[in-house]
Design a protein around this motif. Structure first.
Motif, PDB file in Angstrom:
ATOM      1  N   GLY A1232       4.649 -34.896  89.771  1.00  0.00           N
ATOM      2  CA  GLY A1232       5.632 -35.852  89.625  1.00  0.00           C
ATOM      3  C   GLY A1232       6.956 -35.747  88.700  1.00  0.00           C
ATOM      4  O   GLY A1232       7.616 -36.428  88.231  1.00  0.00           O
ATOM      5  N   HIS A1233       6.495 -34.503  87.855  1.00  0.00           N
ATOM      6  CA  HIS A1233       7.816 -34.296  86.846  1.00  0.00           C
ATOM      7  C   HIS A1233       9.309 -33.868  87.555  1.00  0.00           C
ATOM      8  O   HIS A1233       9.071 -33.419  88.922  1.00  0.00           O
ATOM      9  CB  HIS A1233       7.240 -33.190  85.994  1.00  0.00           C
ATOM     10  CG  HIS A1233       7.073 -31.894  86.588  1.00  0.00           C
ATOM     11  ND1 HIS A1233       5.879 -31.572  87.184  1.00  0.00           N
ATOM     12  CD2 HIS A1233       7.860 -30.797  86.904  1.00  0.00           C
ATOM     13  CE1 HIS A1233       5.960 -30.431  87.687  1.00  0.00           C
ATOM     14  NE2 HIS A1233       7.145 -29.968  87.585  1.00  0.00           N
ATOM     15  N   GLN A1234      10.023 -34.030  86.644  1.00  0.00           N
ATOM     16  CA  GLN A1234      11.473 -33.564  87.530  1.00  0.00           C
ATOM     17  C   GLN A1234      11.856 -32.120  87.157  1.00  0.00           C
ATOM     18  O   GLN A1234      11.526 -31.753  85.982  1.00  0.00           O
ATOM     19  CB  GLN A1234      12.696 -34.555  86.818  1.00  0.00           C
ATOM     20  CG  GLN A1234      13.943 -34.215  87.632  1.00  0.00           C
ATOM     21  CD  GLN A1234      15.191 -34.766  86.930  1.00  0.00           C
ATOM     22  OE1 GLN A1234      14.890 -35.414  85.657  1.00  0.00           O
ATOM     23  NE2 GLN A1234      16.224 -34.862  87.413  1.00  0.00           N
ATOM     24  N   SER A1235      12.011 -31.470  88.126  1.00  0.00           N
ATOM     25  CA  SER A1235      12.443 -29.978  87.975  1.00  0.00           C
ATOM     26  C   SER A1235      13.800 -29.773  87.950  1.00  0.00           C
ATOM     27  O   SER A1235      14.592 -30.216  89.092  1.00  0.00           O
ATOM     28  CB  SER A1235      11.760 -29.046  89.035  1.00  0.00           C
ATOM     29  OG  SER A1235      10.396 -29.210  89.057  1.00  0.00           O
ATOM     30  N   ILE A1236      14.502 -28.955  86.918  1.00  0.00           N
ATOM     31  CA  ILE A1236      15.838 -28.838  87.302  1.00  0.00           C
ATOM     32  C   ILE A1236      15.879 -27.363  87.846  1.00  0.00           C
ATOM     33  O   ILE A1236      15.417 -26.485  87.065  1.00  0.00           O
ATOM     34  CB  ILE A1236      16.605 -28.853  85.796  1.00  0.00           C
ATOM     35  CG1 ILE A1236      16.541 -30.258  85.208  1.00  0.00           C
ATOM     36  CG2 ILE A1236      18.074 -28.083  85.600  1.00  0.00           C
ATOM     37  CD1 ILE A1236      16.377 -30.322  83.889  1.00  0.00           C
ATOM     38  N   LEU A1237      16.480 -27.197  88.972  1.00  0.00           N
ATOM     39  CA  LEU A1237      16.391 -25.851  89.556  1.00  0.00           C
ATOM     40  C   LEU A1237      17.662 -25.111  89.324  1.00  0.00           C
ATOM     41  O   LEU A1237      18.862 -25.662  89.564  1.00  0.00           O
ATOM     42  CB  LEU A1237      16.165 -26.008  90.998  1.00  0.00           C
ATOM     43  CG  LEU A1237      14.902 -26.838  91.500  1.00  0.00           C
ATOM     44  CD1 LEU A1237      14.791 -27.179  92.986  1.00  0.00           C
ATOM     45  CD2 LEU A1237      13.575 -26.184  91.026  1.00  0.00           C
ATOM     46  N   VAL A1238      17.694 -23.864  88.849  1.00  0.00           N
ATOM     47  CA  VAL A1238      18.752 -23.008  88.610  1.00  0.00           C
ATOM     48  C   VAL A1238      18.508 -21.702  89.553  1.00  0.00           C
ATOM     49  O   VAL A1238      17.611 -20.973  89.103  1.00  0.00           O
ATOM     50  CB  VAL A1238      18.803 -22.686  87.075  1.00  0.00           C
ATOM     51  CG1 VAL A1238      20.187 -21.769  86.946  1.00  0.00           C
ATOM     52  CG2 VAL A1238      18.757 -23.885  86.214  1.00  0.00           C
ATOM     53  N   PRO A1239      19.254 -21.646  90.656  1.00  0.00           N
ATOM     54  CA  PRO A1239      19.007 -20.458  91.297  1.00  0.00           C
ATOM     55  C   PRO A1239      19.579 -19.074  90.510  1.00  0.00           C
ATOM     56  O   PRO A1239      20.642 -18.987  90.159  1.00  0.00           O
ATOM     57  CB  PRO A1239      19.908 -20.632  92.545  1.00  0.00           C
ATOM     58  CG  PRO A1239      20.246 -22.227  92.649  1.00  0.00           C
ATOM     59  CD  PRO A1239      20.243 -22.594  91.111  1.00  0.00           C
ATOM     60  N   PRO A1240      18.616 -17.925  90.514  1.00  0.00           N
ATOM     61  CA  PRO A1240      19.129 -16.942  89.474  1.00  0.00           C
ATOM     62  C   PRO A1240      20.256 -16.400  90.046  1.00  0.00           C
ATOM     63  O   PRO A1240      21.243 -15.394  89.454  1.00  0.00           O
ATOM     64  CB  PRO A1240      17.780 -16.160  89.764  1.00  0.00           C
ATOM     65  CG  PRO A1240      16.735 -16.793  90.169  1.00  0.00           C
ATOM     66  CD  PRO A1240      17.288 -17.988  90.949  1.00  0.00           C
ATOM     67  N   LEU A1241      20.623 -16.361  91.534  1.00  0.00           N
ATOM     68  CA  LEU A1241      21.729 -15.691  91.849  1.00  0.00           C
ATOM     69  C   LEU A1241      22.912 -16.154  91.424  1.00  0.00           C
ATOM     70  O   LEU A1241      23.981 -15.443  90.983  1.00  0.00           O
ATOM     71  CB  LEU A1241      21.831 -15.940  93.428  1.00  0.00           C
ATOM     72  CG  LEU A1241      22.320 -14.767  94.272  1.00  0.00           C
ATOM     73  CD1 LEU A1241      21.301 -13.597  94.182  1.00  0.00           C
ATOM     74  CD2 LEU A1241      22.587 -15.347  95.588  1.00  0.00           C
ATOM     75  N   GLU A1242      23.155 -17.559  90.860  1.00  0.00           N
ATOM     76  CA  GLU A1242      24.296 -18.021  90.278  1.00  0.00           C
ATOM     77  C   GLU A1242      24.675 -17.400  88.883  1.00  0.00           C
ATOM     78  O   GLU A1242      25.786 -17.606  88.318  1.00  0.00           O
ATOM     79  CB  GLU A1242      24.026 -19.442  90.032  1.00  0.00           C
ATOM     80  CG  GLU A1242      23.577 -20.335  91.469  1.00  0.00           C
ATOM     81  CD  GLU A1242      24.704 -20.498  92.399  1.00  0.00           C
ATOM     82  OE1 GLU A1242      25.913 -19.689  92.160  1.00  0.00           O
ATOM     83  OE2 GLU A1242      24.541 -21.242  93.563  1.00  0.00           O
ATOM     84  N   LEU A1243      23.445 -17.009  88.288  1.00  0.00           N
ATOM     85  CA  LEU A1243      23.866 -16.384  86.880  1.00  0.00           C
ATOM     86  C   LEU A1243      24.711 -15.055  86.961  1.00  0.00           C
ATOM     87  O   LEU A1243      25.292 -14.776  86.004  1.00  0.00           O
ATOM     88  CB  LEU A1243      22.469 -15.919  86.259  1.00  0.00           C
ATOM     89  CG  LEU A1243      21.864 -16.945  85.304  1.00  0.00           C
ATOM     90  CD1 LEU A1243      21.298 -18.279  85.922  1.00  0.00           C
ATOM     91  CD2 LEU A1243      20.636 -16.235  84.581  1.00  0.00           C
ATOM     92  N   GLU A1244      24.724 -14.554  88.117  1.00  0.00           N
ATOM     93  CA  GLU A1244      25.573 -13.222  88.195  1.00  0.00           C
ATOM     94  C   GLU A1244      27.092 -13.605  88.110  1.00  0.00           C
ATOM     95  O   GLU A1244      27.802 -12.745  87.446  1.00  0.00           O
ATOM     96  CB  GLU A1244      25.426 -12.694  89.562  1.00  0.00           C
ATOM     97  CG  GLU A1244      24.108 -11.902  89.870  1.00  0.00           C
ATOM     98  CD  GLU A1244      23.701 -11.248  91.093  1.00  0.00           C
ATOM     99  OE1 GLU A1244      24.763 -11.327  91.824  1.00  0.00           O
ATOM    100  OE2 GLU A1244      22.668 -10.787  91.365  1.00  0.00           O
ATOM    101  N   SER A1245      27.327 -14.814  88.337  1.00  0.00           N
ATOM    102  CA  SER A1245      28.781 -15.134  88.155  1.00  0.00           C
ATOM    103  C   SER A1245      28.844 -16.165  86.839  1.00  0.00           C
ATOM    104  O   SER A1245      29.905 -16.434  86.141  1.00  0.00           O
ATOM    105  CB  SER A1245      29.467 -15.973  89.343  1.00  0.00           C
ATOM    106  OG  SER A1245      28.520 -17.256  89.784  1.00  0.00           O
ATOM    107  N   ASN A1246      27.697 -16.681  86.469  1.00  0.00           N
ATOM    108  CA  ASN A1246      27.812 -17.282  85.006  1.00  0.00           C
ATOM    109  C   ASN A1246      26.488 -17.168  84.152  1.00  0.00           C
ATOM    110  O   ASN A1246      25.366 -17.837  84.600  1.00  0.00           O
ATOM    111  CB  ASN A1246      28.037 -18.850  85.177  1.00  0.00           C
ATOM    112  CG  ASN A1246      28.071 -19.848  84.193  1.00  0.00           C
ATOM    113  OD1 ASN A1246      27.731 -19.243  83.086  1.00  0.00           O
ATOM    114  ND2 ASN A1246      28.067 -20.994  84.220  1.00  0.00           N
ATOM    115  N   ALA A1247      26.743 -16.131  83.279  1.00  0.00           N
ATOM    116  CA  ALA A1247      25.283 -15.607  82.896  1.00  0.00           C
ATOM    117  C   ALA A1247      24.560 -16.817  81.956  1.00  0.00           C
ATOM    118  O   ALA A1247      23.322 -16.794  81.692  1.00  0.00           O
ATOM    119  CB  ALA A1247      25.763 -14.520  81.914  1.00  0.00           C
TER     120      ALA A1247
END
Length: 1599
Positions: A1232-1247
């Motif tokens: 039941g906790h909240q997960s903040i999901l950061v797709p690793p692919l997006e780090l290629e354009s914003n490290a």
């Protein structure tokens, strides 16, 4: 016949020899000499040479001594077996002194050719090179070197006078020749020293297969042939590395000893260069011998049974082989030598009391007398300095220096101060004035080279010398000062490493005339320092040798007496007048005797090598001082000179006569110039060193000294420091000439090179030491080294000093021969001690030079030195390649050089490198700066264009391969561990059953039920929040929203599919993926998450998607509209068969309807989902997760990480498999906790996306992968300041867990922690997790929260231990201190999860192991996967991966095998419950390990070493191929550096891992494939290498 003389070795050939050449007319001799030259320069083929030569000689053949030509060769071969030939009956003309046939210097060339004839059939795989590397970009590479084909240093030239004796070589059937070859082939196979590599006729059968395989090794078919070779020689993993050199067959070693059933070990004395030791019956012998058994072996000298079987204690011992001396090696047998005294110094009336006094005498009484004539580059005399001028100009300078230079009204210089003399080589006049000016002013001149650039070879060391001598003033000429590099201020730039200097120009306008009443102080020669001569050591450091006034005077006196100098003689000097013989003869002794010196500058010699001979002719010079190379050069240029005469010469002093190969230049020179009036007896070689000055010189003939001597010495004898006149082995001989008698007034002795300076025996080679009043005094400012070199006290064998006078070591290696003649066979600087045998760099150079044809490299531009690798010296040969040489030709020349050196010196060359023309660092006067070349080689800045490494032949001290202990069962292991007091390695997490918590989700058996319950109980509770690249929220989902979306998916599926069908979910990371996953569960289908294909890279990513869909037997693909289009596009059709896709549904616009009823599985044991991932070895493996396992996994993670609905965690992981999938799709729903999901692919354009989100949402727990961590470290390393300004603050983070299926990457986690410490990241926050295919979450380091938050931890910190890497190879765990050699840091993989049990088991016996062993990690847990899901019915093969039992001990528990090697350690830390904490350390994947030499290596360890070896190596991967270790390195930098890496990589792997690298492949950055988890795919790389798809910059086969 050859009787021993009292001298203790065979008397050398001292008789002058038959005057064969004299019977040919002069013009025929001329033509012959020209032919010889054409051949040696490669202008004419061997065939053409023989044809023309035959024609020339045809008319004279019958007349020569009436000897039948076919007998002559016979005589030659037998002649050398007679050590002593009585004066031959033809020997009438003693004075003519032409040399005996067998002493001809081209014997060496011939020997080399004969040696190479043995190797005709062998071929080696040629290195492959990308074309662009061949085209060297540098401009200078294309310009020919400063010298034309003329050499820079002497090489053995063929002599004229060869006559038809070599004709019989054409006839193969000549019995004598055959006999000679056979002898050579059989010889030396008895020696078991490291490098006896000649083939053994009675060798074992493997040898023959070896040869046949080698014959097949074609340069193109290298790869296949190598593979065949491996197949032929039937190598198993434990045997020696294959001998793929083609240079040597390993002679098999037969040692007779009693046969015992089981042979445990063998004494070290039997050591041989084969890496596998064999007993008489060919059974390999175990190498790890415990010390007790070792002692027994040493006493009994026979094998002993292993210890009793009741239990087993394995003492691991890995010893580098120590080279045992060969019992058959020659030992000195002569008596102890007695010191040799030179004749006393004669008393000369009116001999001046000092050198300045002599100058004053001649300057005032004979002012018009010429002192020095300087020449310009055209050879015209530009200026003649008279003695009067020298005297007045020196006085002016002396006065100016003492009185006119001041700082703050203090005189700048005081008597005794050191002053640098920086004069170019073409200005001897200014130098002489400056030198004597300093002497008159009682200043100490320090002559040095002119620094040309700020980074000249060796100039930094010169700066060090100037600094240590306290030099503040440099004298120079106007022209030279203008040419020096300037700083912006216009002053002379400060050179790297130099002290600040004041530059003073000594030209006329800057000096002042002294007043009438000023006179320089002329004192008697004292022990004060007169001048300092610089010298560069073998290591490249520069020392200043101080010479006192009295030594300078005594040396002039001794030289005058030895050379018979008389007043007003004319002498031509070609040498450097700043130091050594050029200074002694051309500046000091000349003034003593009022001689006239004609100084020939180096620059003129380069333009016109004949200049010195022309000047001897013009000035009717009586003496000439030259080096062998000057004689050699003049030979190459003498064709067009007809009208010169050398009849005026009474002495031709060969300053480097101590070089063993100067003899060839002397002989060749005499041959050509005898016709021009040169008398043979005027050639006077001498031996000298900077420390001892002149040691010995051959006296001019008028002094009535014994005739010159020669010795033909066995090289193999010399390598053991023993003098043996060679009778057996024609090929490896060294012909040396004497360097005359000891200097007047000196005592000479020969002492052992290492250790106490004991006197040598008469037939032993040692270092020559001199005691006299005319040697150097000290190394300036280096008392320790001075004591060692200038104050040696030689002692007799009983330890009694031979004299109370100290001796000076000369650094010359030699011996005293008959007639008290001194012979020098080498220098300490060129000494290379390889496996206990001594080799001389000059000898190796000469062998390389004798390899025909020479058209690929420059004669004088070869450097030979040794580098220390793995506790022994290794020989490196570097040569400059001509720009027009082709790859194939150069390679062939290189392989011939290796074979020649191998054959003649019986030593393997470790590395042979060719560099582009003109790129080796030059010494000031031509020649090569050896220490600088060595430095460049070691730091990887030599930039060769061709490299051949041969570690297989020359590294003979590797530890013996390890043999496994087959008979040790699991029971004896356990008892062994108990006896040794070691506990069995097992550990477990907390017990789930006893953990009471208010876990509502426990009531539900199925995860989909938990979601429905949450949708009712807390419909608006946010579960997921997905961020896009800008950091804004892309989508969110509360419990109810997720449930509703899942219902829609289920409704769409229920009509179309049956329960139990498999569905592939192909989505980008996001809510859709999670919703469709639950939709499948609602509909009773089995979801399979699949990473979508990459639109820009369909060719490689789409086949993986297709494969997973097929292997998982998915009947339907759920995806988005965009991906659906992509799957069916034209581009996709090029990669896969798009018609065979199963049904594809897009879920973008599903109708809002819910299904009739939810599917309820009949039992929780049913399959919930499939988890597919590709392992690092490239295997696609899907595991089955049941509903039970899924719930157990969620519960275990919830308990370990203490997850509640009030928590927020940030996840930057891929959601497709393993723990990443569980954290994305399962844990939030369960806990039941909240997960903040950061797709690793997006780090290629914003490290900074992930860290910014962590900071913004004040997240306490976050998960990432190594690739994410690497992106942050590399991408944000320099931007922490900018992030701080954007208010990124990481102090909220309690735990940052790296999700991995590998050994924790300590270096990366540490640099991550270090970089982001500035943003508040706690150093204790970063920890690792471990999971694998059979169980995706075995360890998680818990976050430090809950009850113990106040006290700081809920679990102990991750601990790091240091283990011995060598023990690890033997599956042993030995803890060592941080920083100890061979230590490897390992970080624990996290805390074992609740409900998980772990044990360490032996991979082969499946028995439990103790704490100190490395074994396979086995795991037992309710959330283990239930098995592999594969199509091909291979489940049976892998069944034991999921349910296996121990063979001993607890045989009931069912375990799963993780396929990873690791060990457990009980730490001193305790966890929350007060339990001692067991740490699990993962060492590496079992599939990835390399079995080499019977030991287990982890690729990452070798790769870490390799990446450290050179700054341009960006990444590295290793794998094995047919028992060869292949190292692939990515080169970040210019392609010129590619070949530098080959030697460095080979060195570091040998040093740190005791392995020989077989192939080095240099590729572009990005070639090594990496998977989504950031792990290297070494097997893909291997396949690419074998299929030749890597487009490498360079591939080197280390032979």
């Amino acid at each position: 016949m050859a009787e021993r003389t009292s001298a203790g070795f065979l008397t050398m050939m001292l008789e002058p020899t038959p005057a064969v050449a004299m019977t040919l007319p002069a013009e025929v001799r001329e033509k012959l000499a020209e032919l010889e030259l054409e051949l040696s320069e490669g202008d004419i083929t061997q065939k053409g040479y023989e044809k023309k030569r035959g024609k020339l000689l045809a008319p004279y053949i019958p007349q020569i001594q009436g000897v039948d030509p076919s007998l002559q060769i016979d005589n030659r071969i037998q002649a050398s077996s007679q050590a002593l030939l009585p004066g031959s009956k033809h020997n009438k003309t003693r004075a003519a002194n032409t040399r005996d046939e067998r002493f001809r210097s081209d014997l060496h060339t011939e020997a080399v050719q004969a040696a190479l004839a043995k190797y005709k059939e062998r071929k080696m795989p040629m290195p492959s090179k990308r074309r662009s590397v061949l085209v060297q970009s540098s401009v200078e590479a294309c310009t020919p070197p400063a010298t034309s084909s003329a050499s820079e240093d002497e090489g053995s030239l063929r002599r004229q006078g060869r006559l038809p004796t070599s004709v019989p070589y054409q006839g193969h059937g000549h019995p004598a020749v055959e006999h000679w070859f056979n002898r050579v082939i059989q010889g030396s196979s008895t020696s078991s020293s490291a490098s006896s590599t000649s083939s053994h006729p009675g060798g074992r059968s493997a040898t023959t297969t070896n040869t046949t395989a080698h014959a097949a090794l074609n340069a193109n078919a290298a790869a296949t042939a190598l593979a065949n070779l491996m197949a032929h020689t039937q190598l198993d993993n434990h045997s020696a590395p294959p001998d793929v050199t083609g240079l040597s067959e390993r002679s098999s070693l037969h040692v007779e000893r009693p046969q015992v059933a089981s042979v445990r070990g063998v004494s070290r004395g039997y050591n041989h260069h084969t890496s596998v030791m064999e007993t008489a019956d060919g059974v390999p012998v175990n190498s790890r011998v415990s010390s007790k058994i070792q002692q027994l072996l040493n006493t009994l000298k026979r094998p002993k049974r292993p210890p009793l079987r009741e239990f087993f204690v394995d003492d691991f011992e890995e010893l580098l082989d120590v080279q045992q001396p060969d019992p058959n090696q020659p030992k000195p047998e002569g008596q102890q030598m007695s010191p040799l005294e030179g004749e006393p110094l004669g008393v000369v009336t009116n001999w001046p009391p000092s050198l300045p006094a002599a100058l004053q005498r001649w300057g005032t009484t004979q002012p018009k007398s010429p002192c020095l004539t300087a020449l310009d580059n055209a050879g015209k005399p530009v200026y003649t300095l008279t003695y009067g001028k020298l005297w007045t100009r020196s006085q002016k300078l002396a006065y100016t220096l003492l009185n006119k230079l001041s700082t703050r009204n203090e005189p700048l210089l005081m008597p005794g101060d050191r002053v640098a003399l920086v004069f170019p080589n073409n200005d001897p006049v200014m130098f002489m004035v400056a030198f004597y000016g300093c002497l008159l002013a009682e200043l100490v001149p320090v002559p040095i080279e002119v620094p040309l650039t700020r980074k000249d070879a060796g100039s930094q060391q010169i700066g060090f010398l100037l600094g240590s001598c306290g030099v503040t003033l440099a004298l120079t000429t106007d022209a030279c000062q203008k040419g020096l590099p300037k700083a912006q201020t216009g002053e002379v730039a400060t050179f790297k490493g130099w002290p600040r200097l004041l530059w003073f120009v000594t030209d006329g306008k800057h000096v002042v005339k002294p007043p009438k009443d000023w006179h320089p102080p002329l004192r008697e020669a004292s022990n004060d320092i007169a001048y300092i001569e610089y010298k560069t050591s073998k290591e490249g450091s520069t020392m200043g040798i101080t010479v006192s006034h009295s030594a300078m005077l005594a040396h002039c006196h001794a030289l005058t007496q030895a050379c018979g100098y008389t007043e007003a003689e004319t002498i031509t000097n070609v040498l450097d007048f700043k130091r050594e013989a050029g200074l002694w003869h051309g500046v000091l002794t000349s003034v003593m005797n009022r001689m006239h010196v004609i100084s020939i500058p180096y620059s003129l010699m380069k333009v016109n090598p004949l200049s010195w001979i022309q000047k001897v002719h013009t000035f009717k010079a009586r003496v000439a001082v030259v080096k062998s190379r000057d004689m050699h050069w003049s030979l190459l240029a003498q064709r067009d000179q007809r009208d010169i005469s050398l009849s005026s010469l009474r002495m031709l002093i060969v300053a480097d006569g101590a070089n063993p190969w100067s003899i060839s230049s002397c002989d060749a020179f005499l041959n050509v110039f005898q016709a021009r009036g040169l008398r043979p007896e005027v050639i006077c070689p001498c031996a000298s060193s900077s420390e001892a000055m002149t040691v010995a010189i051959r006296r001019p003939p008028e002094m009535g000294v014994p005739p010159p001597g020669k010795a033909v010495l066995s090289m193999s004898g010399l390598s053991h420091s023993v003098i043996r006149v060679d009778t057996e082995e024609k090929l490896s001989v060294l012909t040396v000439q004497d360097v005359g008698q000891v200097m007047p007034g000196a005592v000479v002795c020969v002492v052992r090179v290492e250790g106490t300076p004991y006197l040598c025996q008469t037939d032993e080679v040692g270092e020559i030491c001199v005691s006299s009043g005319s040697t150097g005094v000290a190394y300036y400012g280096l008392p320790g080294m001075t004591k060692n070199v200038f104050e040696t006290i030689p002692v007799t064998s009983s330890g009694v000093p031979i004299s109370d006078r100290p001796f000076t070591r000369t650094s010359l290696l030699g011996f005293v021969g008959p007639d008290s003649l001194v012979f020098v066979v080498g220098k300490m600087d060129g000494l290379m001690v390889v496996s206990g045998r001594r080799h001389n760099a000059d000898d190796v150079v000469a062998t390389a030079l004798a390899v025909e044809p020479m058209k690929f490299v420059y004669r004088g531009r070869i450097a030979v030195f040794s580098v220390s690798v793995l506790h022994d010296e290794r020989i490196v040969v570097v040569a400059e390649q001509r720009p027009d040489a082709s790859e194939e030709d150069s390679f062939q020349w290189m392989s011939r050089v290796l074979q020649a050196i191998d054959s003649i010196h019986q030593v393997g060359v470790y590395c042979l490198a060719l560099v582009p023309a003109n790129t080796l660092p030059k010494a000031p006067l031509g020649g090569i700066h050896i220490s600088d070349t060595k430095q460049r080689f070691l730091e990887g800045s030599l930039h060769p264009c061709n490299v051949l490494m041969c570690p297989h032949t020359c590294v003979t001290n590797l530890p013996k391969p390890r043999q496994k202990q087959p008979e040790v069962g699991p029971a004896s292991m356990i008892v062994g561990n108990l006896v040794a007091g070691k506990r069995i390695a097992q550990a477990c997490g907390r017990d789930v059953a006893q953990l009471e918590d208010n876990d509502q989700a426990r009531k539900f058996l199925y995860i989909q039920d938990v979601l429905q319950w949450r949708a009712q109980a807390t419909p608006d509770h946010p579960l997921f929040l997905v961020l896009n690249a800008k950091g804004t929220v892309a989508s969110t989902a509360s419990c109810l929203q997720l449930h509703k979306r899942a219902e829609r998916v289920a409704a769409a599926l229920m009509g179309r599919l049956n329960t139990g069908d498999h569905v592939a979910l192909v989505y980008p990371p996001g809510i859709d993926l999670i919703a469709t996953f639950y939709g499948c569960l609602y509909a009773g289908c089995v979801p399979v998450t699949v990473r979508p294909p990459h639109p820009q890279n369909l060719a490689t990513t789409l086949p993986t998607v297709k494969m997973i869909v097929e292997v998982s037997k998915s009947v339907c693909i759920l995806t988005t509209q965009a991906i659906m289009k992509l799957l069916k596009s034209k581009e996709a059709a090029a990669a896969v068969d798009i018609k065979s896709w199963p049904m594809v549904l897009d879920t973008d616009d599903l109708p809002r309807k819910k299904s009739a009823q939810m599917y309820k599985p009949p039992t929780p044991e049913m399959l919930a989902y499939l988890d597919f991932s590709v392992s690092t070895t490239g295997i696609l493996a899907g595991v089955k997760m049941s509903h039970t396992a899924t719930s157990a996994l969620c519960r275990s993670i919830k308990l370990q990480c203490e997850l509640y609905p009030s928590r927020q965690i940030a996840i930057c992981l891929d959601p497709y498999c393993g723990l990443g999938f569980a954290l994305w799709c399962l844990c939030s729903v369960y806990s039941g906790h909240q997960s903040i999901l950061v797709p690793p692919l997006e780090l290629e354009s914003n490290a900074s996306l992930w860290l910014a989100a962590v900071s913004q949402y004040k997240v306490r727990v976050t998960f990432c992968s190594y690739s994410v961590m690497e992106m942050c470290t590399k991408g944000l390393g320099s931007q922490t300041e900018a992030l701080r300004l954007r208010n990124v603050n990481l102090s909220c983070v309690r735990t940052c867990m790296v999700v991995a299926e590998e050994r924790p990457r300590i270096a990366l986690t540490q640099s991550f922690s270090k970089i982001f410490k500035d943003l508040g990241l706690s150093p204790r926050a970063v920890s690792t997790t471990f999971g694998c295919r059979v169980n995706v979450a075995i360890c998680l380091q818990p976050n430090r929260l809950g009850k113990l938050a106040e006290q700081g931890t809920a679990g102990p910190d991750p601990t790091t231990v240091y283990v011995d890497m060598r023990a690890l190879r033997h599956d042993r765990v030995r803890l060592v201190e941080r920083g100890s050699p061979h230590s490897l840091p390992l970080m624990e993989s996290g805390k074992i999860l609740p409900g998980v049990k772990v044990i360490i088991a032996n991979t082969e016996t499946k028995g439990p192991l103790g704490d100190s062993h490395l074994g396979e990690i086995w795991v037992s847990s309710p959330h283990n996967a239930t098995g592999y899901y594969t199509v091909y019915g291979e489940e049976a093969l892998h069944a034991d991966h999921f349910n296996t039992k121990l063979s001993f001990g607890d045989t009931q528990t069912v375990w799963a095998r993780t396929g990873y090697l690791g060990f457990l350690r009980r730490t001193e830390l305790t966890d929350a419950s007060g339990e001692r904490h067991d740490a699990l350390y993962v060492v590496g994947s079992l599939d990835e390990t390399l079995e080499l030499r019977g030991m287990r290596y982890h690729p990452i360890d070798i790769e870490t070493s390799v990446i450290r070896s050179h700054k341009s190596i960006a990444e590295c991967a290793v794998f094995t191929w047919t028992n060869l270790l292949v190292v692939v390195v990515e080169l970040e930098g210019s392609e010129q550096e590619a070949l530098d890496l080959v030697a460095l990589v080979t060195n570091v792997v040998l040093e740190e891992h005791y392995l020989i690298v077989g192939v080095v492949v240099v590729v572009d950055p990005g070639v090594i494939p990496i998977n989504s988890r950031g792990e290297k795919q070494r097997m893909h790389l291997r396949d690419g290498f074998l299929a030749d798809q890597l487009d490498p910059i360079y591939v080197a086969y280390n032979m």
